[in-house]
Design a protein around this motif. Sequence first.
Motif, PDB file in Angstrom:
ATOM      1  N   HIS A 149      39.376  38.476  48.425  1.00  0.00           N
ATOM      2  CA  HIS A 149      39.280  39.547  47.416  1.00  0.00           C
ATOM      3  C   HIS A 149      39.088  40.895  48.109  1.00  0.00           C
ATOM      4  CE1 HIS A 149      37.131  41.097  43.508  1.00  0.00           C
ATOM      5  NE2 HIS A 149      38.204  41.782  43.806  1.00  0.00           N
ATOM      6  N   ALA A 150      38.213  40.935  49.110  1.00  0.00           N
ATOM      7  CA  ALA A 150      37.977  42.185  49.846  1.00  0.00           C
ATOM      8  C   ALA A 150      39.245  42.626  50.582  1.00  0.00           C
ATOM      9  CB  ALA A 150      36.831  41.994  50.834  1.00  0.00           C
ATOM     10  N   THR A 151      39.972  41.655  51.147  1.00  0.00           N
ATOM     11  CA  THR A 151      41.228  41.980  51.842  1.00  0.00           C
ATOM     12  C   THR A 151      42.242  42.572  50.871  1.00  0.00           C
ATOM     13  OG1 THR A 151      40.849  40.175  53.416  1.00  0.00           O
ATOM     14  CG2 THR A 151      43.095  41.043  53.255  1.00  0.00           C
ATOM     15  N   VAL A 152      42.345  41.964  49.692  1.00  0.00           N
ATOM     16  CA  VAL A 152      43.276  42.465  48.676  1.00  0.00           C
ATOM     17  C   VAL A 152      42.931  43.899  48.295  1.00  0.00           C
ATOM     18  CG1 VAL A 152      44.014  42.204  46.273  1.00  0.00           C
ATOM     19  CG2 VAL A 152      43.850  40.193  47.736  1.00  0.00           C
ATOM     20  N   ASN A 153      41.649  44.171  48.121  1.00  0.00           N
ATOM     21  CA  ASN A 153      41.209  45.512  47.719  1.00  0.00           C
ATOM     22  C   ASN A 153      41.503  46.566  48.777  1.00  0.00           C
ATOM     23  OD1 ASN A 153      40.329  44.773  45.197  1.00  0.00           O
ATOM     24  ND2 ASN A 153      38.202  44.475  45.805  1.00  0.00           N
ATOM     25  N   SER A 154      41.699  46.121  50.023  1.00  0.00           N
ATOM     26  CA  SER A 154      42.021  47.077  51.091  1.00  0.00           C
ATOM     27  C   SER A 154      43.506  47.414  51.128  1.00  0.00           C
ATOM     28  CB  SER A 154      41.592  46.507  52.451  1.00  0.00           C
ATOM     29  OG  SER A 154      42.394  45.381  52.808  1.00  0.00           O
ATOM     30  N   THR A 155      44.281  46.750  50.258  1.00  0.00           N
ATOM     31  CA  THR A 155      45.718  47.019  50.176  1.00  0.00           C
ATOM     32  C   THR A 155      46.028  47.699  48.842  1.00  0.00           C
ATOM     33  OG1 THR A 155      46.354  44.950  49.063  1.00  0.00           O
ATOM     34  CG2 THR A 155      46.070  44.873  51.456  1.00  0.00           C
ATOM     35  N   ALA A 156      47.308  47.954  48.631  1.00  0.00           N
ATOM     36  CA  ALA A 156      47.732  48.579  47.371  1.00  0.00           C
ATOM     37  C   ALA A 156      47.849  47.553  46.247  1.00  0.00           C
ATOM     38  CB  ALA A 156      49.075  49.275  47.580  1.00  0.00           C
ATOM     39  N   LEU A 157      47.490  46.285  46.522  1.00  0.00           N
ATOM     40  CA  LEU A 157      47.667  45.220  45.536  1.00  0.00           C
ATOM     41  C   LEU A 157      46.419  44.948  44.712  1.00  0.00           C
ATOM     42  CD1 LEU A 157      49.640  42.716  47.795  1.00  0.00           C
ATOM     43  CD2 LEU A 157      50.576  44.052  45.912  1.00  0.00           C
ATOM     44  N   GLY A 158      45.371  45.717  44.933  1.00  0.00           N
ATOM     45  CA  GLY A 158      44.103  45.459  44.256  1.00  0.00           C
ATOM     46  C   GLY A 158      44.185  45.506  42.747  1.00  0.00           C
ATOM     47  N   LEU A 159      45.101  46.307  42.212  1.00  0.00           N
ATOM     48  CA  LEU A 159      45.231  46.450  40.760  1.00  0.00           C
ATOM     49  C   LEU A 159      46.416  45.665  40.200  1.00  0.00           C
ATOM     50  CD1 LEU A 159      44.423  50.265  40.391  1.00  0.00           C
ATOM     51  CD2 LEU A 159      42.894  48.311  40.034  1.00  0.00           C
ATOM     52  N   ASP A 160      47.043  44.835  41.028  1.00  0.00           N
ATOM     53  CA  ASP A 160      48.164  44.023  40.558  1.00  0.00           C
ATOM     54  C   ASP A 160      47.668  43.014  39.518  1.00  0.00           C
ATOM     55  OD1 ASP A 160      51.066  42.932  41.230  1.00  0.00           O
ATOM     56  OD2 ASP A 160      49.725  41.206  41.042  1.00  0.00           O
ATOM     57  N   ALA A 161      48.351  42.969  38.371  1.00  0.00           N
ATOM     58  CA  ALA A 161      47.895  42.128  37.262  1.00  0.00           C
ATOM     59  C   ALA A 161      47.892  40.643  37.645  1.00  0.00           C
ATOM     60  CB  ALA A 161      48.792  42.347  36.049  1.00  0.00           C
ATOM     61  N   GLY A 162      48.920  40.185  38.363  1.00  0.00           N
ATOM     62  CA  GLY A 162      48.982  38.784  38.755  1.00  0.00           C
ATOM     63  C   GLY A 162      47.838  38.393  39.673  1.00  0.00           C
ATOM     64  N   ILE A 163      47.491  39.284  40.606  1.00  0.00           N
ATOM     65  CA  ILE A 163      46.382  38.995  41.522  1.00  0.00           C
ATOM     66  C   ILE A 163      45.048  39.035  40.775  1.00  0.00           C
ATOM     67  CG2 ILE A 163      45.100  39.934  43.490  1.00  0.00           C
ATOM     68  CD1 ILE A 163      47.753  40.619  44.779  1.00  0.00           C
ATOM     69  N   GLN A 164      44.906  39.971  39.847  1.00  0.00           N
ATOM     70  CA  GLN A 164      43.672  40.024  39.069  1.00  0.00           C
ATOM     71  C   GLN A 164      43.494  38.751  38.241  1.00  0.00           C
ATOM     72  OE1 GLN A 164      44.192  43.846  37.057  1.00  0.00           O
ATOM     73  NE2 GLN A 164      42.613  44.737  38.352  1.00  0.00           N
ATOM     74  N   ASN A 165      44.586  38.239  37.666  1.00  0.00           N
ATOM     75  CA  ASN A 165      44.497  36.964  36.938  1.00  0.00           C
ATOM     76  C   ASN A 165      44.083  35.832  37.875  1.00  0.00           C
ATOM     77  OD1 ASN A 165      45.316  38.154  34.532  1.00  0.00           O
ATOM     78  ND2 ASN A 165      47.473  37.674  34.847  1.00  0.00           N
ATOM     79  N   ALA A 166      44.639  35.838  39.097  1.00  0.00           N
ATOM     80  CA  ALA A 166      44.281  34.806  40.079  1.00  0.00           C
ATOM     81  C   ALA A 166      42.811  34.917  40.478  1.00  0.00           C
ATOM     82  CB  ALA A 166      45.178  34.929  41.312  1.00  0.00           C
ATOM     83  N   LEU A 167      42.295  36.139  40.558  1.00  0.00           N
ATOM     84  CA  LEU A 167      40.874  36.339  40.885  1.00  0.00           C
ATOM     85  C   LEU A 167      39.977  35.813  39.762  1.00  0.00           C
ATOM     86  CD1 LEU A 167      41.065  39.894  42.477  1.00  0.00           C
ATOM     87  CD2 LEU A 167      40.200  37.849  43.621  1.00  0.00           C
ATOM     88  N   VAL A 168      40.340  36.092  38.514  1.00  0.00           N
ATOM     89  CA  VAL A 168      39.569  35.565  37.383  1.00  0.00           C
ATOM     90  C   VAL A 168      39.543  34.039  37.451  1.00  0.00           C
ATOM     91  CG1 VAL A 168      39.533  35.294  34.866  1.00  0.00           C
ATOM     92  CG2 VAL A 168      40.017  37.543  35.864  1.00  0.00           C
ATOM     93  N   HIS A 169      40.716  33.444  37.688  1.00  0.00           N
ATOM     94  CA  HIS A 169      40.819  31.981  37.795  1.00  0.00           C
ATOM     95  C   HIS A 169      39.978  31.454  38.947  1.00  0.00           C
ATOM     96  CE1 HIS A 169      42.596  28.000  37.901  1.00  0.00           C
ATOM     97  NE2 HIS A 169      42.988  28.183  39.147  1.00  0.00           N
ATOM     98  N   MET A 170      40.062  32.121  40.109  1.00  0.00           N
ATOM     99  CA  MET A 170      39.331  31.662  41.295  1.00  0.00           C
ATOM    100  C   MET A 170      37.826  31.712  41.069  1.00  0.00           C
ATOM    101  SD  MET A 170      37.443  32.762  44.151  1.00  0.00           S
ATOM    102  CE  MET A 170      37.851  34.484  44.395  1.00  0.00           C
ATOM    103  N   TYR A 171      37.327  32.861  40.601  1.00  0.00           N
ATOM    104  CA  TYR A 171      35.883  32.975  40.392  1.00  0.00           C
ATOM    105  C   TYR A 171      35.406  32.011  39.310  1.00  0.00           C
ATOM    106  CZ  TYR A 171      35.312  36.981  43.507  1.00  0.00           C
ATOM    107  OH  TYR A 171      35.250  37.793  44.623  1.00  0.00           O
TER     108      TYR A 171
END
Length: 788
Positions: free
Chosen positions: A439-461
């Motif tokens: 999650h921290a790595t993602v936030n260091s890129t331009a993908l932090g606000l990508d909807a698909g990744i945010q859904n994956a983060l909700v699922h992961m947590y």
Amino acid sequence: MCQEGELPDRVALLKFIDSCGAARALSQGRGIHSLLSDHTEFATDVMINNSLISMYGKFQELEEAKLVFDAMRRRDIVSWNAMIAAYAQNGYNRQAVEIFDELERQGGVMPDRVTFISTLDACAGLDEEEGLARGRDVHSKINEFRLDVDGSLATTLVNMYGRCGSFAEAKAIFDKMKRRDLICWNSMLSIYVNCGLARSAIQLFQEMDQCGVLPANMTFVAALDACSSLEALKLGREIHSAAASCGMDSDLVTANAIINMYGKCGSIGEAFAMFTRMPEKNVISWSTMIAAFCQNELADEALLFFKLMQQEGMELDRITYVSVLDAYTSVGALELGKALHVRIVYAGLDTSIVVGNTLVNMYGKCGSPDDARDVFDSMVEKNVVSWNAMLAAYGQNGRSREALALFDSMDVKPDRITFISVLDACASAAAGDRGKQIHATVNSTALGLDAGIQNALVHMYGKCGNLAEARRIFDYMDSKSVVSWTSMMTSYAQNGLVKESLRLALQMKLEGMRPNDITFVTILYCCSHSGKFKDAVSHFVEMRQDFGITPREAHFGCLIDMLGRSGKLEEAEELIQAMPIPADAVLWTSLLCACVTHKDEDRAARAAEEAFQREPKCAAAYIMLSNLYAALKKWDEAAKVRKRMEQAGVRKQAGRSWIEIDKQVHEFVAGDSIHPDKSRIFKTLQRLMSEMRIKGYEPDRKVVIHSMEEEEKDEVLFYHSEKLAVAFGIASTPPRTPLCIVENLRVCSDCHSAIKFISGVEGRRITVRDSNRFHHFDRGECSCGDYW
């Protein structure tokens, strides 16, 4: 004259060399070149040598072209341009750029527009990051020479920036151009499509029409590709009509694009009609039609077309093999896929990166991750798609730890698909700490606000039991899709918070978000686990009547589970038999589970037989039926079931549990005696057992299906993997530290009872994620309310 060792005059000689290049007459060109060495005035002539460089470049004889270039005592800008173009046009882009660098270092000759155009083409062919850096350098040189950035030079810059991934710079140059020819419009249109900006591509196509620019076949191809991406069938039909009115729908490339558009837009009939009308078909036409069938889940038709294609004598190419592999993948035809893999190797196409990626995907989705890894390891060249396919192959087959290890070894830049796959692996492995790092790595890129990744983060947590963080990300999302809502609802449901899940479902509807079939599975699951049968029926009716969703096995399964839990076994069996779709082994096993709980022997035997007919190797059905007979002390019947299970080649899956301590994952199996800390684990477990018995714990011996003495049963239960993992966690962490255990099977009733007692005795919060749901143990109670 040449045969007598004499040469024509200079003008005739230049024409002859040029004609050799145009007529593909390499041997004659080499012959005239060999005669030049005896004629100094020609051998040192700059224009003749420039023509020789160009000729050798056209024949891809780059070593000979470079020998001519290096031997020249004097070079003009045409010499340099010829050498740069020879490399660039043959894909030797780095060497082309190196010649440009050499031109700059030597000085004395000024680059011109042709120099920059050829060099920019070479930059576009480099790796994206390197090409962009070198392209920007060349662009700065153009500005230094104050060249007019318009026409073909501007078009080349637009193309370079687009191919190197800098859409903003490509568009900035395009917008500044005073004159745009058709090539420039087509370049920008293709850039929009390749960057995933399909709507902008359509707008540009319409702007072309308004500016009176007549489209070419490649214009229509790009516009049709944009429609394919958007699945814009109506617009695609309009563009098809426009192409037909220009007579371009008969163009082979355009016709193939039309088939592709209709296939991706779900209109397989129109795709097939276009295919049959084509006066000429090539291998791409057939391959595109096969792909269209696959995209519309018509695998049998795709395979039939593959046979017809071979009967037509079509030579198969990599696109054909990729399409057919996709067809085999969609029907799970592993053996056919393996046979096609052999053909691919014989055809020499196994070195293609696209074919390799498709093979990895096929093996992964057909349940053979080891074969997928063999292909992956054998690939000479890999891109991010290769790594993503292998990550998915591990994830789809429950090998999350290997997926995480693969991610650690990646030598290419990850993209959004990579992060989504690895976050799913963290979710499956309940590797919460690792998930936080990613999650921290993602936030260091331009993908932090990508909807698909945010859904994956909700699922992961959510799968890691961290509901607070899952909800924080959910609330932070700018735009929530049905996937976002359903992921958050499922997180609550799996953690036993069914009221919160149902409350979120109501909020979702009030905000105008339309639920999908997976949303209703979660809603029905919540009703099942809270005993709200009337609410479940109401939601089931709502799903069909208000949202037009056809119930699947999973929806019926929730109702059957609910009836079974409440002891309404007859109603559950009647529902299975009345279903409009065939019941699978899972539904009959669900009924069997309820029969075991309520000790309905006859119905259990019927349910087990139904499960065996649908899935002969259904281990769960054998085990549950054997458990029922053992609980009823019908040892002969239990033995018959076990013997039948053995004869069918069915083996019970070993219970495994995992716990993460200090970022290291420890695995335990039932009866584990090889762990390096086994003595400390057994000592801790013995202490816990003594304290638990004082508090009233009694082993649930009916879990042990074999006929044996009570003490022997207690010993078997003592070594269950869940208890070993909990004991290790207690022995390895400070008092009152929360523990999190992951299991591959459903937690047994004895371990469930034992961990409840341990949480009270130790004053610890213990989370267990089994194959079905989360159990949060605290102060002697479980979040499931003993209802799992």
